[in-house]
Design a protein around this motif. Structure first.
Motif, PDB file in Angstrom:
ATOM      1  N   LYS A  97       4.228 -16.060   0.831  1.00 49.30           N
ATOM      2  CA  LYS A  97       2.902 -16.341   0.292  1.00 49.30           C
ATOM      3  C   LYS A  97       1.866 -15.421   0.939  1.00 49.30           C
ATOM      4  N   ILE A  98       1.953 -15.329   2.241  1.00 47.18           N
ATOM      5  CA  ILE A  98       0.984 -14.497   2.957  1.00 47.18           C
ATOM      6  C   ILE A  98       1.139 -13.040   2.556  1.00 47.18           C
ATOM      7  N   LYS A  99       2.372 -12.661   2.379  1.00 46.46           N
ATOM      8  CA  LYS A  99       2.641 -11.281   1.954  1.00 46.46           C
ATOM      9  C   LYS A  99       1.993 -10.993   0.600  1.00 46.46           C
ATOM     10  N   ILE A 100       2.198 -11.918  -0.304  1.00 48.36           N
ATOM     11  CA  ILE A 100       1.632 -11.733  -1.640  1.00 48.36           C
ATOM     12  C   ILE A 100       0.115 -11.754  -1.587  1.00 48.36           C
ATOM     13  N   GLN A 101      -0.403 -12.657  -0.775  1.00 50.05           N
ATOM     14  CA  GLN A 101      -1.861 -12.717  -0.648  1.00 50.05           C
ATOM     15  C   GLN A 101      -2.430 -11.408  -0.141  1.00 50.05           C
ATOM     16  N   SER A 102      -1.762 -10.850   0.839  1.00 51.66           N
ATOM     17  CA  SER A 102      -2.309  -9.613   1.382  1.00 51.66           C
ATOM     18  C   SER A 102      -2.161  -8.472   0.374  1.00 51.66           C
ATOM     19  N   GLN A 103      -1.127  -8.568  -0.446  1.00 49.67           N
ATOM     20  CA  GLN A 103      -1.010  -7.563  -1.515  1.00 49.67           C
ATOM     21  C   GLN A 103      -2.151  -7.696  -2.511  1.00 49.67           C
ATOM     22  N   ILE A 104      -2.430  -8.941  -2.863  1.00 49.93           N
ATOM     23  CA  ILE A 104      -3.527  -9.174  -3.816  1.00 49.93           C
ATOM     24  C   ILE A 104      -4.835  -8.681  -3.197  1.00 49.93           C
ATOM     25  N   GLU A 105      -5.004  -9.023  -1.941  1.00 50.61           N
ATOM     26  CA  GLU A 105      -6.202  -8.582  -1.218  1.00 50.61           C
ATOM     27  C   GLU A 105      -6.355  -7.066  -1.297  1.00 50.61           C
ATOM     28  N   ASP A 106      -5.260  -6.395  -0.982  1.00 49.91           N
ATOM     29  CA  ASP A 106      -5.284  -4.934  -0.984  1.00 49.91           C
ATOM     30  C   ASP A 106      -5.631  -4.381  -2.364  1.00 49.91           C
ATOM     31  N   LEU A 107      -5.014  -4.965  -3.366  1.00 49.69           N
ATOM     32  CA  LEU A 107      -5.247  -4.491  -4.730  1.00 49.69           C
ATOM     33  C   LEU A 107      -6.686  -4.752  -5.146  1.00 49.69           C
ATOM     34  N   ARG A 108      -7.165  -5.918  -4.742  1.00 50.59           N
ATOM     35  CA  ARG A 108      -8.481  -6.364  -5.154  1.00 50.59           C
ATOM     36  C   ARG A 108      -9.565  -5.514  -4.495  1.00 50.59           C
ATOM     37  N   LYS A 109      -9.375  -5.301  -3.218  1.00 50.46           N
ATOM     38  CA  LYS A 109     -10.379  -4.578  -2.442  1.00 50.46           C
ATOM     39  C   LYS A 109     -10.443  -3.118  -2.842  1.00 50.46           C
ATOM     40  N   ASP A 110      -9.295  -2.541  -3.067  1.00 49.31           N
ATOM     41  CA  ASP A 110      -9.277  -1.092  -3.180  1.00 49.31           C
ATOM     42  C   ASP A 110      -8.290  -0.650  -4.247  1.00 49.31           C
ATOM     43  N   VAL A 111      -8.830  -0.229  -5.372  1.00 46.51           N
ATOM     44  CA  VAL A 111      -7.920   0.232  -6.420  1.00 46.51           C
ATOM     45  C   VAL A 111      -7.434   1.640  -6.157  1.00 46.51           C
ATOM     46  N   GLU A 112      -7.907   2.205  -5.091  1.00 50.15           N
ATOM     47  CA  GLU A 112      -7.443   3.551  -4.761  1.00 50.15           C
ATOM     48  C   GLU A 112      -6.057   3.518  -4.115  1.00 50.15           C
ATOM     49  N   TYR A 113      -5.372   2.430  -4.366  1.00 51.96           N
ATOM     50  CA  TYR A 113      -4.032   2.330  -3.818  1.00 51.96           C
ATOM     51  C   TYR A 113      -2.990   2.774  -4.841  1.00 51.96           C
ATOM     52  N   SER A 114      -1.881   3.230  -4.323  1.00 49.48           N
ATOM     53  CA  SER A 114      -0.756   3.546  -5.186  1.00 49.48           C
ATOM     54  C   SER A 114       0.411   2.667  -4.805  1.00 49.48           C
ATOM     55  N   ILE A 115       1.230   2.434  -5.786  1.00 52.54           N
ATOM     56  CA  ILE A 115       2.523   1.871  -5.438  1.00 52.54           C
ATOM     57  C   ILE A 115       3.479   3.046  -5.391  1.00 52.54           C
ATOM     58  N   MET A 116       4.020   3.263  -4.250  1.00 48.21           N
ATOM     59  CA  MET A 116       4.945   4.373  -4.119  1.00 48.21           C
ATOM     60  C   MET A 116       6.328   3.775  -4.311  1.00 48.21           C
ATOM     61  N   SER A 117       6.925   4.142  -5.383  1.00 41.13           N
ATOM     62  CA  SER A 117       8.202   3.538  -5.679  1.00 41.13           C
ATOM     63  C   SER A 117       9.271   4.613  -5.539  1.00 41.13           C
ATOM     64  N   ILE A 118      10.102   4.431  -4.565  1.00 38.56           N
ATOM     65  CA  ILE A 118      11.040   5.496  -4.231  1.00 38.56           C
ATOM     66  C   ILE A 118      12.467   5.102  -4.574  1.00 38.56           C
ATOM     67  N   SER A 119      13.104   5.939  -5.321  1.00 37.08           N
ATOM     68  CA  SER A 119      14.534   5.773  -5.526  1.00 37.08           C
ATOM     69  C   SER A 119      15.244   6.736  -4.604  1.00 37.08           C
ATOM     70  N   VAL A 120      16.156   6.236  -3.869  1.00 37.59           N
ATOM     71  CA  VAL A 120      16.902   7.114  -2.971  1.00 37.59           C
ATOM     72  C   VAL A 120      18.295   7.275  -3.544  1.00 37.59           C
ATOM     73  N   GLU A 121      18.625   8.490  -3.808  1.00 38.00           N
ATOM     74  CA  GLU A 121      19.922   8.719  -4.435  1.00 38.00           C
ATOM     75  C   GLU A 121      20.774   9.647  -3.604  1.00 38.00           C
ATOM     76  N   LYS A 122      22.031   9.615  -3.925  1.00 37.91           N
ATOM     77  CA  LYS A 122      22.967  10.514  -3.259  1.00 37.91           C
ATOM     78  C   LYS A 122      22.708  11.932  -3.740  1.00 37.91           C
ATOM     79  N   ARG A 123      22.705  12.855  -2.827  1.00 41.47           N
ATOM     80  CA  ARG A 123      22.504  14.255  -3.175  1.00 41.47           C
ATOM     81  C   ARG A 123      23.579  14.765  -4.089  1.00 41.47           C
TER      82      ARG A 123
END
Lengths: 206, 352
Positions: free
Chosen positions: B326-352
């Motif tokens: 819950k706290i994790k989600i809240q802080s995510q919401i907080e972050d999103l709410r406060k600052d839209v200058e955020y990115s979600i960096m979504s990384i796929s790690v694959e075998k070379r």
């Protein structure tokens, strides 16, 4: 026009992007392929196809439903592609020449190569490459009718509406284009050798 | 009497089945006897056959997504400053990871993540202690980063909207309700903002061994792990361990990172694995209110779980885990709410 299309069209006219995307769902691949056959380059074709759909989206309010939606889509596609070809005509002729340069620096004059024809997948690829090159060598006017008729299977009447010219003109243009293409392809005699014709008709019958 | 040239003019019409019926038999009779016209006919057939051997090309990758982005910009009433993207269910699938999997993963984690049950019958009394000392099993499954994050979240208790996990259950629920109201008000005020999701594919030799390094590097650059690793190979059952099952070739991790730090973080990755290890770097825009709404609904769900926790003695999820979530989600919401200058960096790690 089917009911769903009318409904989606109405929503699209009000700026509903989701409805618009559903409306063009079936056309995306076709438009991309027309563009690809017209400009002969994957990336450019992708850009052009997107440009087509943006134009359609922007102009959808002015679509009067006098023609079918598909005719309208192809009309815009055709215009965008021909405009692009007109713009890049000079550039294109240079790049074609470059393409024809062989590894040792000699310029290949013939469009098609003269190697013998083993019946392999590789050979099928070669044939397609040869045909593609032959289409690329047609004039824009001839290329568009070949693409619409042979690769998209549109009938004379539809093509006439798209190109805004009489059916008779379309018919003769298609025939001239086919004839021109045949002559280019005939440079590669193997493709028309009796043996090959037999092989390919056998393949077809299977 | 017609000449051969008249017949050759008819060839394509004949092939297209567009020849008048009276001419049809005449034409057929002629090519039966005229060798040169027959040859011409066969050649035309062959040429058309060759032309038709060209197959339809597939649409380029991301064609639809790119077009979608352009359409948004063209939308007549769209605010040109803030490009809004509506993420559709369909795109969740295509995007592959961003929100749908992310949310789903949280849910999975909430319910299935750690099979740790509270052993004592006196739950309310044990709660504060359990919260601060996750069992060894849980820590091992969560991995060092997650448990560390949970700890630090707990230490921040009271900072974010006075939610404290050491308080009694009823207090928590009451506070959370306030929090939700506050968020939804704010959402309506900032509904037009977008969030970037940057999708990166990092090709490394042993994906399962490099995760900690990636996480550390990105943490150093201010990125916050927003979800555990999703094992892409087995998307049907998300792996929520900090390392993937050995042998699988591909993993997925998501971080929340400010836009200003994004390039630095990316360079950080490149510095370790080399420029060529990053094979794709795309950006997808997400409507920030959609994202917050999703998180809010998850929050609501967690709330309900917490509310019904006491009654359900069979539940094998500890209360403090739910609350850490819950706290994790809240802080995510907080972050999103406060600052839209955020990115979600979504990384796929694959075998070379």
């Amino acid at each position: 026009m089917i009911e769903n299309e009318i409904n989606l069209l109405k929503k699209s006219k009000n700026g509903d992007i989701e409805a618009f995307e559903e409306l063009i769902e079936g056309y995306q691949k076709k438009v991309f392929n027309i563009a690809f056959r017209m400009v002969g380059n994957y990336d450019d074709a992708s850009e052009l196809a997107q440009e087509v759909f943006i134009k359609i989206f922007k102009g959808i309010k002015s679509f009067k439903e006098e023609s079918t939606f598909s005719t309208w889509v192809y009309k815009i596609t055709t215009n965008v592609c021909l405009d692009e070809l007109r713009k890049t005509r000079n550039k294109k002729s240079i790049s074609l020449e470059e393409e024809l340069k062989l590894d040792d620096g000699e310029v290949q004059i013939q469009i098609v190569d003269q190697r013998p024809l083993p019946e392999t997948i590789f050979e099928q690829k070669e044939i397609k490459k040869t045909v593609k090159k032959a289409i690329d060598n047609l004039s824009h006017e001839h290329r568009i009718v070949i693409v619409l008729r042979e690769l998209n299977g549109l009938n004379y009447e539809e093509i006439a509406k798209i190109l805004k010219c009489p059916v008779g003109t379309v018919k003769s243009r298609i025939n001239r284009a086919r004839q021109e293409l045949k002559e280019i392809l005939k440079n590669n005699k193997e493709l028309f050798s009796e043996e090959y014709v037999k092989i390919s008709s056998k393949e077809e019958s299977i | 009497m017609r000449k051969c040239t008249d017949y050759t003019e008819m060839i394509y019409e004949y092939i297209d089945n567009e020849l008048d019926s009276n001419l049809l038999s005449e034409f057929e009779d002629h090519i039966k006897v005229c060798h040169s016209c027959k040859v011409e006919h066969d050649e035309c057939m062959q040429a058309l056959k060759l032309i038709n051997s060209l197959e339809e090309e597939e649409l380029p990758q991301n064609f639809k997504e790119n077009l979608h982005g352009k359409l948004i910009k063209e939308k007549p009433d769209s605010n040109k400053k803030n490009i809004i993207l509506f993420i559709r269910k369909k795109y969740f699938r295509t995007i592959g990871s961003i929100a749908a999997i992310f949310i789903f993963a949280i849910i999975m984690k909430g319910f299935l993540g750690n099979q740790v049950s509270l052993s004592t019958s006196d739950k309310s009394a044990a709660m504060p202690n359990v919260a601060l000392s996750l069992s060894e099993e849980a820590a091992a499954m969560e991995g060092p980063i997650l448990s560390k994050e949970a700890d630090s979240d707990m230490k921040r208790k009271g900072v974010n909207n006075d939610v404290t996990i050491n308080a009694s259950q009823s207090t928590i629920i009451a506070d959370l309700k306030d929090v939700e109201v506050l968020f939804s008000e704010d959402v309506s005020g900032n509904a037009e903002k977008t969030l970037k999701s940057r999708r990166i594919v990092l090709k490394v030799d042993k994906p399962e061994n490099e995760i900690e390094k990636i996480k550390t590097k990105l943490n150093e650059n201010g990125a916050k792990l927003i979800e555990s690793i999703i094992d892409v190979q087995t998307t049907a059952q998300f792996s929520l361990k900090s390392t993937a099952t050995p042998g699988t070739g591909s993993l997925h991790i998501e971080f929340l990172i400010s836009n200003t730090e994004f390039n630095k973080a990316l360079d950080s990755l490149k510095a370790i694995w080399g420029e060529d290890a990053i094979t794709s770097n795309e950006t997808v825009l997400i409507k920030v209110s959609d994202k917050i709404n999703q998180l809010n609904s998850k929050l609501l769900e967690l709330n309900n779980n917490i509310a019904s926790f006491d009654k359900d003695t069979q539940n094998n999820i500890t209360l403090n885990e739910l609350e850490a979530e819950k706290i994790k989600i809240q802080s995510q919401i907080e972050d999103l709410r406060k600052d839209v200058e955020y990115s979600i960096m979504s990384i796929s790690v694959e075998k070379r």
